[in-house]
Design a protein around this motif. Structure first.
Motif, PDB file in Angstrom:
ATOM      1  N   MET A 118       0.765  -1.288   0.010  1.00 27.21           N
ATOM      2  CA  MET A 118       0.014  -0.042   0.161  1.00 27.21           C
ATOM      3  C   MET A 118       1.056   1.244   0.040  1.00 27.21           C
ATOM      4  SD  MET A 118      -2.874  -1.171   2.701  1.00 27.21           S
ATOM      5  CE  MET A 118      -3.962   0.440   2.473  1.00 27.21           C
ATOM      6  N   HIS A 119       1.852   1.422   1.085  1.00 27.37           N
ATOM      7  CA  HIS A 119       2.643   2.551   1.117  1.00 27.37           C
ATOM      8  C   HIS A 119       3.548   2.224   2.289  1.00 27.37           C
ATOM      9  CE1 HIS A 119       0.529   3.789   4.685  1.00 27.37           C
ATOM     10  NE2 HIS A 119      -0.674   3.581   4.205  1.00 27.37           N
ATOM     11  N   PRO A 120       4.805   3.099   2.121  1.00 26.31           N
ATOM     12  CA  PRO A 120       5.711   3.126   3.235  1.00 26.31           C
ATOM     13  C   PRO A 120       5.180   3.739   4.638  1.00 26.31           C
ATOM     14  CG  PRO A 120       6.586   4.550   1.413  1.00 26.31           C
ATOM     15  CD  PRO A 120       5.174   3.989   0.853  1.00 26.31           C
ATOM     16  N   CYS A 121       5.795   3.544   5.734  1.00 28.24           N
ATOM     17  CA  CYS A 121       5.207   4.120   6.842  1.00 28.24           C
ATOM     18  C   CYS A 121       6.580   4.307   7.649  1.00 28.24           C
ATOM     19  CB  CYS A 121       3.962   3.590   7.519  1.00 28.24           C
ATOM     20  SG  CYS A 121       3.544   4.575   8.898  1.00 28.24           S
ATOM     21  N   GLU A 122       7.095   5.229   7.884  1.00 32.81           N
ATOM     22  CA  GLU A 122       8.592   5.448   8.597  1.00 32.81           C
ATOM     23  C   GLU A 122       9.403   4.395   8.170  1.00 32.81           C
ATOM     24  OE1 GLU A 122       7.908   5.273  12.867  1.00 32.81           O
ATOM     25  OE2 GLU A 122       6.487   6.911  12.820  1.00 32.81           O
ATOM     26  N   ASP A 123       9.973   3.528   8.922  1.00 31.46           N
ATOM     27  CA  ASP A 123      10.878   2.499   8.315  1.00 31.46           C
ATOM     28  C   ASP A 123      10.374   1.124   7.835  1.00 31.46           C
ATOM     29  OD1 ASP A 123      10.504   1.996  10.958  1.00 31.46           O
ATOM     30  OD2 ASP A 123      12.514   1.351  11.401  1.00 31.46           O
ATOM     31  N   GLU A 124       8.881   1.126   7.654  1.00 34.61           N
ATOM     32  CA  GLU A 124       8.358  -0.135   7.462  1.00 34.61           C
ATOM     33  C   GLU A 124       7.366   0.150   6.234  1.00 34.61           C
ATOM     34  OE1 GLU A 124       6.466  -1.559  11.069  1.00 34.61           O
ATOM     35  OE2 GLU A 124       8.318  -1.859  11.914  1.00 34.61           O
ATOM     36  N   LEU A 125       6.826  -1.109   5.709  1.00 33.27           N
ATOM     37  CA  LEU A 125       6.090  -0.958   4.662  1.00 33.27           C
ATOM     38  C   LEU A 125       4.436  -1.599   4.904  1.00 33.27           C
ATOM     39  CD1 LEU A 125       6.754  -0.324   1.714  1.00 33.27           C
ATOM     40  CD2 LEU A 125       7.035  -2.847   1.352  1.00 33.27           C
ATOM     41  N   VAL A 126       3.619  -0.668   4.741  1.00 32.24           N
ATOM     42  CA  VAL A 126       2.224  -1.132   5.155  1.00 32.24           C
ATOM     43  C   VAL A 126       1.674  -2.142   3.684  1.00 32.24           C
ATOM     44  CG1 VAL A 126      -0.088  -0.507   5.447  1.00 32.24           C
ATOM     45  CG2 VAL A 126       1.752   0.804   6.294  1.00 32.24           C
ATOM     46  N   VAL A 127       1.159  -3.289   4.022  1.00 31.48           N
ATOM     47  CA  VAL A 127       0.781  -4.137   3.117  1.00 31.48           C
ATOM     48  C   VAL A 127      -0.666  -4.733   3.198  1.00 31.48           C
ATOM     49  CG1 VAL A 127       1.267  -6.289   1.884  1.00 31.48           C
ATOM     50  CG2 VAL A 127       3.117  -4.991   2.987  1.00 31.48           C
ATOM     51  N   LYS A 128      -1.580  -4.595   2.317  1.00 29.94           N
ATOM     52  CA  LYS A 128      -2.858  -4.939   2.265  1.00 29.94           C
ATOM     53  C   LYS A 128      -2.892  -6.733   2.078  1.00 29.94           C
ATOM     54  CE  LYS A 128      -6.576  -4.669  -0.666  1.00 29.94           C
ATOM     55  NZ  LYS A 128      -7.274  -3.931  -1.681  1.00 29.94           N
ATOM     56  N   CYS A 129      -3.421  -7.168   3.130  1.00 31.13           N
ATOM     57  CA  CYS A 129      -3.537  -8.948   2.964  1.00 31.13           C
ATOM     58  C   CYS A 129      -4.661  -9.291   1.868  1.00 31.13           C
ATOM     59  CB  CYS A 129      -3.748  -9.388   4.189  1.00 31.13           C
ATOM     60  SG  CYS A 129      -3.543 -11.345   4.120  1.00 31.13           S
ATOM     61  N   THR A 130      -4.165  -9.938   0.650  1.00 30.66           N
ATOM     62  CA  THR A 130      -5.155 -10.625   0.164  1.00 30.66           C
ATOM     63  C   THR A 130      -5.216 -12.021   0.286  1.00 30.66           C
ATOM     64  OG1 THR A 130      -3.122 -10.894  -1.483  1.00 30.66           O
ATOM     65  CG2 THR A 130      -4.578  -8.894  -1.560  1.00 30.66           C
ATOM     66  N   ASN A 131      -4.579 -12.872   1.164  1.00 36.00           N
ATOM     67  CA  ASN A 131      -4.703 -14.229   1.418  1.00 36.00           C
ATOM     68  C   ASN A 131      -5.788 -14.374   2.327  1.00 36.00           C
ATOM     69  OD1 ASN A 131      -4.040 -16.771   2.076  1.00 36.00           O
ATOM     70  ND2 ASN A 131      -2.071 -16.678   1.035  1.00 36.00           N
ATOM     71  N   THR A 132      -6.507 -15.529   2.180  1.00 34.90           N
ATOM     72  CA  THR A 132      -7.699 -15.882   3.143  1.00 34.90           C
ATOM     73  C   THR A 132      -7.196 -16.195   4.529  1.00 34.90           C
ATOM     74  OG1 THR A 132      -8.003 -17.998   2.235  1.00 34.90           O
ATOM     75  CG2 THR A 132      -9.454 -16.226   1.346  1.00 34.90           C
TER      76      THR A 132
END
Length: 165
Positions: free
Chosen positions: A30-44
């Motif tokens: 989705m986007h970087p946030c500070e020193d981490e990466l925000v990811v939207k889960c698409t797995n069930t």
């Protein structure tokens, strides 16, 4: 006093360093946030904490750090490995995980079918009922008010088959 520590269970062998045999898609950046990466889960299924995260070519990019959001569309943060820049990931980039590092969603839902999964599905220790070998307190055999008919004469002022004054 106490008897000392009892240890913390069996020591686990270290996780294998090489790429996993089988990976499956976990989510989209989705986007970087500070020193981490925000990811939207698409797995069930739900990923393990600290699970290694990969690109499609099985190159490790980091570890899963935190899971957040509503249970039906949650996200997670990725802590990148050394040398990986969070700004280098484009929005929508697909990330993958070792398929052995995913848990079924039913593990996290109340009253899920299949009973208690995993460890500790037995009787457990419950709440203590006293110390040592004393008579158990609470429900059980012994004196106290039961649901049976009263036996004998009480001290109450109830009218019944007694002496009349």
């Amino acid at each position: 006093m106490g008897k000392g520590g009892k240890g913390k269970g069996k020591a686990r062998p270290p996780e294998p360093e090489g790429p996993p045999e089988e990976i499956e898609e976990l989510g989209e950046v989705m986007h970087p946030c500070e020193d981490e990466l925000v990811v939207k889960c698409t797995n069930t299924r739900v990923p393990h904490f600290n699970a290694r995260i990969f690109l499609e070519n099985k190159e490790e990019v980091g570890k899963l750090d935190d899971v957040f959001g509503p249970i039906n569309r949650f996200c997670f943060t990725l802590k990148p490995s050394e040398g990986i820049k969070v700004g280098s990931f484009k929005k929508g980039k697909k990330l993958f995980i070792d398929s052995m590092k995913l848990l079924p969603m039913s593990r996290f839902l109340p009253n899920a079918p299949g009973g208690k999964g995993g460890k500790g599905g037995g009787k457990g220790k419950g709440k203590g009922k006293g110390k040592g070998k004393e008579e158990p307190k609470g429900k059980g055999k012994g004196k106290g008010k039961g649901k049976e008919e009263p036996k004998g004469k009480g001290k109450g002022k109830a009218k019944g088959k007694g002496k009349e004054e």
